[in-house]
Each structure stands twice: as C-alpha cells, then as structure tokens.
Design a protein around this motif. Structure first.
Motif, PDB file in Angstrom:
ATOM      1  N   MET A 247      11.707   3.261   9.817  1.00 40.16           N
ATOM      2  CA  MET A 247      11.684   2.746   8.324  1.00 40.16           C
ATOM      3  C   MET A 247      10.481   3.001   7.924  1.00 40.16           C
ATOM      4  O   MET A 247       9.255   3.162   8.279  1.00 40.16           O
ATOM      5  N   ARG A 248      10.614   3.210   6.398  1.00 42.45           N
ATOM      6  CA  ARG A 248       9.721   3.990   5.994  1.00 42.45           C
ATOM      7  C   ARG A 248       9.057   3.103   4.936  1.00 42.45           C
ATOM      8  O   ARG A 248       9.272   2.338   4.717  1.00 42.45           O
ATOM      9  N   SER A 249       7.582   3.945   5.441  1.00 41.32           N
ATOM     10  CA  SER A 249       6.944   2.487   4.395  1.00 41.32           C
ATOM     11  C   SER A 249       6.599   2.893   2.541  1.00 41.32           C
ATOM     12  O   SER A 249       7.214   3.226   2.609  1.00 41.32           O
ATOM     13  N   GLU A 250       5.880   1.449   2.240  1.00 38.19           N
ATOM     14  CA  GLU A 250       6.141   0.721   1.307  1.00 38.19           C
ATOM     15  C   GLU A 250       4.693   2.497   0.218  1.00 38.19           C
ATOM     16  O   GLU A 250       5.933   3.035  -0.771  1.00 38.19           O
ATOM     17  N   ALA A 251       4.000   3.250   0.875  1.00 38.88           N
ATOM     18  CA  ALA A 251       3.761   4.400   0.640  1.00 38.88           C
ATOM     19  C   ALA A 251       4.479   5.688  -0.040  1.00 38.88           C
ATOM     20  O   ALA A 251       4.653   6.293  -0.776  1.00 38.88           O
ATOM     21  N   VAL A 252       5.434   5.667   1.237  1.00 39.70           N
ATOM     22  CA  VAL A 252       6.147   6.967   1.299  1.00 39.70           C
ATOM     23  C   VAL A 252       7.478   6.841   0.048  1.00 39.70           C
ATOM     24  O   VAL A 252       7.774   7.165  -1.083  1.00 39.70           O
ATOM     25  N   GLU A 253       7.982   5.190  -0.202  1.00 34.67           N
ATOM     26  CA  GLU A 253       9.025   4.599  -1.424  1.00 34.67           C
ATOM     27  C   GLU A 253       8.317   4.577  -2.560  1.00 34.67           C
ATOM     28  O   GLU A 253       8.932   5.192  -3.442  1.00 34.67           O
ATOM     29  N   ASP A 254       7.423   4.539  -3.141  1.00 34.97           N
ATOM     30  CA  ASP A 254       6.277   4.559  -4.540  1.00 34.97           C
ATOM     31  C   ASP A 254       5.982   6.328  -4.439  1.00 34.97           C
ATOM     32  O   ASP A 254       6.258   6.079  -5.703  1.00 34.97           O
ATOM     33  N   PHE A 255       5.572   6.948  -3.174  1.00 36.49           N
ATOM     34  CA  PHE A 255       5.592   8.454  -3.727  1.00 36.49           C
ATOM     35  C   PHE A 255       6.991   9.205  -4.126  1.00 36.49           C
ATOM     36  O   PHE A 255       7.082   9.511  -5.268  1.00 36.49           O
ATOM     37  N   VAL A 256       8.402   8.697  -3.195  1.00 36.03           N
ATOM     38  CA  VAL A 256       9.672   9.705  -3.883  1.00 36.03           C
ATOM     39  C   VAL A 256       9.558   8.695  -4.842  1.00 36.03           C
ATOM     40  O   VAL A 256      10.770   9.954  -5.985  1.00 36.03           O
ATOM     41  N   LYS A 257       9.979   7.629  -5.421  1.00 37.86           N
ATOM     42  CA  LYS A 257      10.355   6.626  -7.176  1.00 37.86           C
ATOM     43  C   LYS A 257       9.695   7.872  -7.813  1.00 37.86           C
ATOM     44  O   LYS A 257       9.458   7.903  -9.227  1.00 37.86           O
ATOM     45  N   ALA A 258       8.248   7.852  -7.531  1.00 39.77           N
ATOM     46  CA  ALA A 258       7.295   8.732  -8.210  1.00 39.77           C
ATOM     47  C   ALA A 258       7.180  10.186  -9.058  1.00 39.77           C
ATOM     48  O   ALA A 258       7.616  10.079 -10.084  1.00 39.77           O
ATOM     49  N   VAL A 259       7.526  10.812  -8.284  1.00 37.76           N
ATOM     50  CA  VAL A 259       8.283  11.565  -8.216  1.00 37.76           C
ATOM     51  C   VAL A 259       9.491  11.800  -8.621  1.00 37.76           C
ATOM     52  O   VAL A 259       9.871  13.624 -10.318  1.00 37.76           O
TER      53      VAL A 259
END
Length: 224
Positions: A1-13
C-alpha cells in the motif's frame, strides 16, 4: 500500500509536468512545502530500480524529475479520487467550492475503489469537478480540454461559457462567485482597457471589471 507522502509526491509531479518537461526539485519542495533534501530522498526512493520492480519516477541529475508510466497511472488515480470527492462534497454535502480542496486532500488517500465507484455512480459519472478541472477516467485517461481558451484571449463582444478556473485559492473563488462566475456562466467581453490589462465583462446583464491575471486564469469555450 502506498503512503500518503508518496501519493502526494507523484500527484505534485504530475501537476507540475503540465508546464515542465522535467520538474525541478526546488519547485517540488516549494509546492509540497517540504525541504529540498526531503524531495531528494523521496525521489531516490521512487526511482530506485533495485528496490522497486517498477519505479514511479525518473531522476535526471541536476535537471529534475519526471514520472514513469506507472507513476502517471498512480497520480491520475489519486487525482480521480480528489476531484470526485470535491464534487461529492459540493453536490451531496453542501460544501462551497472554495472549501473542498483541503477536505479532498485529506480524504483522497483513504477511500476504496468500491467507494470511488459508488461516488462516481451517484454523481452520474461526471467528467469535471466543481472548478471545471477534468476528472480522470477509470482507465486513467484525462478528458481533453484543448478547445478551451483563456478569457484574456477571447474575442470582444462574443459570448462564451465559463468552463474552468485555474486559480483555485479559496479567497479568489469567493471573489469570483460574488461576481456570478461559476462553470456554466455565460460571459461577454464588452471592452478592454489599452494599458493596464483591465477587462470589462457582462455577466447576467451586469457589468464587471476583471484584472488581467483573473482573465488569464479563466478558461472558456463556445456556448453549446
């Protein structure tokens, strides 16, 4: 399961990639409100081909980062959650369009695919959110909006329909709503000032004056 930090990061990119072929890490740090070393650490983790079977990120030293196809898929999934939630908060729970972004930011990481599908069904499988942003499809495709033009480029005296707002700061959305501007509003430019960029517009038979930065952030199309 992906962390919130990872999801926020890829969304920002993903969002920054719309204007940058390679996203500078300094810009990512500013967007995510984290330190440059934290961006560097996350970029290393998401691009580590030894640790990850399929990396989410490609790092070009001293130039920036970009998403892999899998990274884009993850970003679009998070974006779909976010924009569906924004619309659900407005349509079903009575939120105003200027207060849904932060709520959706918190909730987007925690809904199941079943819940996402149910929201989409209840809302009639919408294609745009309350601000006119396109909602990615289940297949990870983003509906095109190539037909849209900034209000700043729209011909004078020609009616247009407001479709999307690029500046979604809460105070800006409140200001626009006070002037009667929402997706679906019919607008017509009556006059452009020659030197200061001010634009006179007609909204529901009422004249308003908008700044250049405002007209550049409103996208409109031909009325249907």
């Amino acid at each position: 399961m992906r962390s919130e930090a990872v999801e926020d990061f890829v969304k920002a990119v993903y969002m920054l990639q719309q204007e940058h072929e390679l996203v500078p890490t300094t810009l990512l740090a500013q967007t995510l409100d984290i330190t440059p070393p934290s961006v560097t650490d996350m970029a290393k983790k998401l691009s580590d081909t030894e640790r990850l079977h399929e990396p989410l990120l490609v790092v070009k030293p001293y130039r920036g980062v970009r998403l892999t196809p899998l990274g884009e898929q993850v970003a679009l999934e998070v974006l779909r959650h976010h924009r569906l939630l924004e619309l659900y908060l407005v349509e079903a729970l009575g939120y105003s369009w200027d207060e849904v972004h932060e709520e959706a930011d918190r909730l987007e990481h925690h809904i199941s695919e079943r819940f996402e599908a149910r929201i989409a069904e209840v809302l009639g499988n919408p294609v745009i959110d309350p601000h006119g942003d396109p909602i990615p499809t289940l297949e990870g495709k983003l509906p095109g909006q190539e037909h849209l033009q900034p209000l700043s480029d729209w011909p004078q005296d020609k009616p247009g329909v407001v479709v999307r707002f690029l500046d979604q700061a809460p105070e800006k959305l409140q200001y626009l709503e006070e002037k009667g501007l929402k997706p679906g509003t019919i607008i017509q430019i009556t006059k452009r000032e020659p030197f200061d960029g001010l634009t006179h517009v007609l909204i529901d038979s009422i004249l308003h004056v908008l700044s250049q930065s405002t007209t550049q952030s409103i996208l409109i199309a031909e009325p249907r």
